[in-house]
Scaffold this active site. Structure first.
Site, short mmCIF file in Angstrom:
data_model
loop_
_atom_site.label_atom_id
_atom_site.label_comp_id
_atom_site.label_asym_id
_atom_site.label_seq_id
_atom_site.Cartn_x
_atom_site.Cartn_y
_atom_site.Cartn_z
N PHE A 394 -4.96 -7.87 -0.07
CA PHE A 394 -5.03 -6.49 -0.53
C PHE A 394 -5.00 -6.47 -2.06
O PHE A 394 -4.07 -7.02 -2.66
CB PHE A 394 -3.86 -5.67 0.02
CG PHE A 394 -4.02 -5.27 1.46
CD1 PHE A 394 -4.94 -5.89 2.28
CD2 PHE A 394 -3.24 -4.25 1.99
CE1 PHE A 394 -5.07 -5.51 3.62
CE2 PHE A 394 -3.38 -3.86 3.31
CZ PHE A 394 -4.30 -4.49 4.13
N GLU A 395 -6.00 -5.89 -2.66
CA GLU A 395 -6.09 -5.82 -4.11
C GLU A 395 -6.29 -4.38 -4.56
O GLU A 395 -6.26 -3.45 -3.75
CB GLU A 395 -7.24 -6.72 -4.60
CG GLU A 395 -7.09 -8.18 -4.21
CD GLU A 395 -8.23 -9.06 -4.70
OE1 GLU A 395 -8.94 -8.65 -5.64
OE2 GLU A 395 -8.42 -10.16 -4.15
#
Length: 608
Positions: A394-395
């Site tokens: 997750f960015e």
């Protein structure tokens, strides 16, 4: 000097004055008694005994041998983030008495003060002291005051300051007694490898010592602690003592806690090699590195993360994965060939995971409906391709913390709580062999040493440190954490110095934080516990084209030498040596192929 040359006049004058004043009520005798009682009552104000007697916030204080004002030591305080490097000690005083506080300081925006005086707390400061400068202030204690806290600190975001030869001159108070025995000791939560404890505060205590069985486990300044490094399904006994300058209390009544049996050493994948190579395979898209078929991935790669599963929308939780279209990747294999190649890799002992997210795949599980959709859609991908587990990448804005969510141990933000719940559900569904890895950026992990969420006053980037509650909640299910040590700005390490990507120093400092643990946002009552070394791999780009912060093989080897052998460490001093460090991760297998397999060949040569 001149007075000694007049023996006749001086004695007669003193005698006359003394007689007159004594006749007026004996005030001179009283004044002489008061002056005789005045002394420097600060402890170790010259810092000749290290930090004995002093407490510095967030580990911000240290004793240096240069520069010093006098003696052989001086205090160095290093502000960081929300911490102003406050170093203090509590001193026993007499009520309704006058005191003078002084210290020599050096640096910009250095403060000296006293609190808890019972009257008006005081402080003084200098905006700039390029050389040693003396700060002095005074106060009078209140009628019921028996102790005050004296302190010095710098200012947020400024360089380190120095202090030396601190004195508090005035009448000493009654002899300080050790504090009472702590009460209310309890185990708040347990994992397979840790126990979180808390207890009631004790009046007059400046710290606490936690004991595990007959041995001291750790010292803390607050009324909670997490004891780590424990074995699963094992009963442990804990006690706590309160401490101050006079000594320690007796140990509290013991509390027993049993670690959980889950986790089995940190999630699935326990059959991974002692040192593993992890890589991302561009399976759903093409870029300048070219498409690599699953069957063409060399045997060097122990964990292959399929990049990427992405959501149908940011908040849907509906994750989809498909192979790269033939128009984009002319050499793409068929779905059947792809699945057959996965089975062949698994037969050779390799793990193949679906990686969710990436730079373009923002995932926000803001509702329980999105959480449940995430579980069902990810399960469908795992089942269809026969995968070994899940990688969370997750960015961007996938994770952030709501205002007021300030404790990583007890998160309240829906996108965080729902993600933790979804992964636990997947783990329960697929069992002990389920492999779970994570690839956060440094902004979401190590930056948490300085900043966490929007901060106690708001205004900070709410994404800072937002992976910490996810990692912590899942640490007993986690197979590997490989933080992306690239595409990063400078990050402060445990030495309170900033480190920049591209060389061994950055990887050493960032990895040391994960293997040592650290106070979150400088709060020593909220310490992110260390991960086991077999749970940690270092994340790097495979080539200069793959991402900012490419590290040459020579520098990679220096980092590995330092962390596993404590050699080639340069100026950074690690807090341990970890020969069981799991290995390396890279973005990506495709970019490594583009770069003539430099990254994987170096790994193979290093670990043999």
């Amino acid at each position: 000097m001149e007075r000694t040359r007049r023996p006749a006049l001086y004695p007669r004058l003193v005698a006359a004055l003394a007689a007159a004043v004594l006749t007026a009520g004996g005030l001179v005798a009283a004044a002489q008694t008061a002056r005789a009682a005045d002394a420097d009552i600060a402890r170790n104000g010259g810092f000749e005994s290290g930090l004995t007697g002093w407490s510095c916030t967030a580990g911000s204080g240290s004793v240096v041998t240069s520069p010093v004002h006098g003696g052989s030591g001086a205090l160095k305080g290093t502000p960081a983030g929300n911490d102003n490097a406050k170093c203090s000690q509590t001193v026993t005083v007499k009520p309704d008495s006058a005191y003078t506080l002084s210290s020599w300081v050096r640096g910009d925006y250095v403060y000296l003060g006293a609190s808890g005086t019972g009257t008006t707390d005081v402080s003084t400061w200098t905006p700039s002291a390029p050389d040693w400068q003396r700060l002095t202030t005074s106060f009078r204690t209140g009628p019921g005051t028996t102790s005050v806290t004296v302190y010095t600190h710098g200012w947020y975001g400024t360089p380190a300051y120095y202090a030396d030869d601190l004195t508090l001159v005035g009448p000493g108070g009654a002899s300080e007694q050790p504090p009472a025995v702590p009460t209310g000791l309890k185990a708040d939560s347990v994992t397979a490898t840790s126990v979180a404890l808390s207890w009631a505060p004790v009046a007059g205590a400046t710290g606490y010592t936690v004991h595990r069985g007959a041995a001291k486990a750790l010292d803390v300044s607050g009324t909670s602690a997490t004891v780590t490094g424990l074995s699963p399904a094992t009963a442990y006994s804990f006690q706590v003592a309160a401490t101050n300058a006079a000594g320690a209390s007796a140990l509290s009544p013991a509390v027993t806690a049993t670690t959980s049996a889950s986790g089995g050493g940190g999630g699935g994948g326990t059959d991974l090699p002692a040192h593993a190579l992890v890589g991302y395979l561009h399976s759903s898209f093409a870029n300048g590195s070219g498409y690599t078929r699953m069957a063409d991935v060399p045997a060097s790669w122990d964990v292959i993360n399929l990049a990427f599963g992405e959501p149908t929308s940011v908040t849907s939780g509906d994750i989809r994965f498909s192979l790269c279209p033939a128009a984009e990747c002319p050499n793409v294999e068929s779905a059947a060939e792809f699945k057959a190649a996965i089975k062949a890799k698994q037969a050779a002992g390799k793990k193949v995971l679906i990686s969710i997210g990436g730079a373009n795949g923002q995932v926000q599980l803001s509702t329980t409906a999105a959480r449940d959709t995430f579980v069902s859609s990810v399960s469908k991908i795992i089942d269809e391709y026969g995968l070994d587990g899940l990688d969370i990448d997750f960015e961007g804005h996938s994770l952030s913390l709501n205002t007021g969510d300030t404790d990583f141990r007890n998160p309240t933000t829906p996108v965080v709580v729902n993600l933790i719940s979804a992964i636990k559900t997947l783990k329960a569904k697929y069992g002990a062999d389920f492999v779970l890895t994570m690839a956060p950026e440094t902004f979401f992990v190590q930056l948490g040493y300085q900043y966490y969420g929007s901060g106690p006053w708001g205004g900070q980037d709410p994404r800072a440190g937002s992976y910490l509650p996810v990692i912590h909640a899942l640490r007993d299910d986690l197979t590997l954490l490989h933080v992306q040590d690239y595409n990063s700005g400078p990050i402060m390490g445990l030495d309170n110095q900033y480190h920049s990507m591209g060389g061994a120093d950055f990887h050493i400092a960032m990895t040391d934080m994960l293997l040592t643990g650290f106070p979150v946002a400088g709060d020593t009552t909220k310490v992110f516990p260390a991960l086991r070394p077999d749970q940690v791999a270092i994340g790097l780009p495979a080539s200069t084209q793959a991402g900012n912060g490419h590290t040459s093989p020579a520098e990679v080897n220096k980092a590995l030498n330092c962390l596993t052998k404590k050699t080639d460490c340069g100026s950074y001093q690690t807090h341990g040596t970890w020969p069981a460090l799991r290995g390396l991760m890279t973005w990506s297998i495709n970019w490594d192929r583009f770069n003539q397999w430099e990254f994987s060949r170096n790994f193979d040569a290093y670990f043999g």
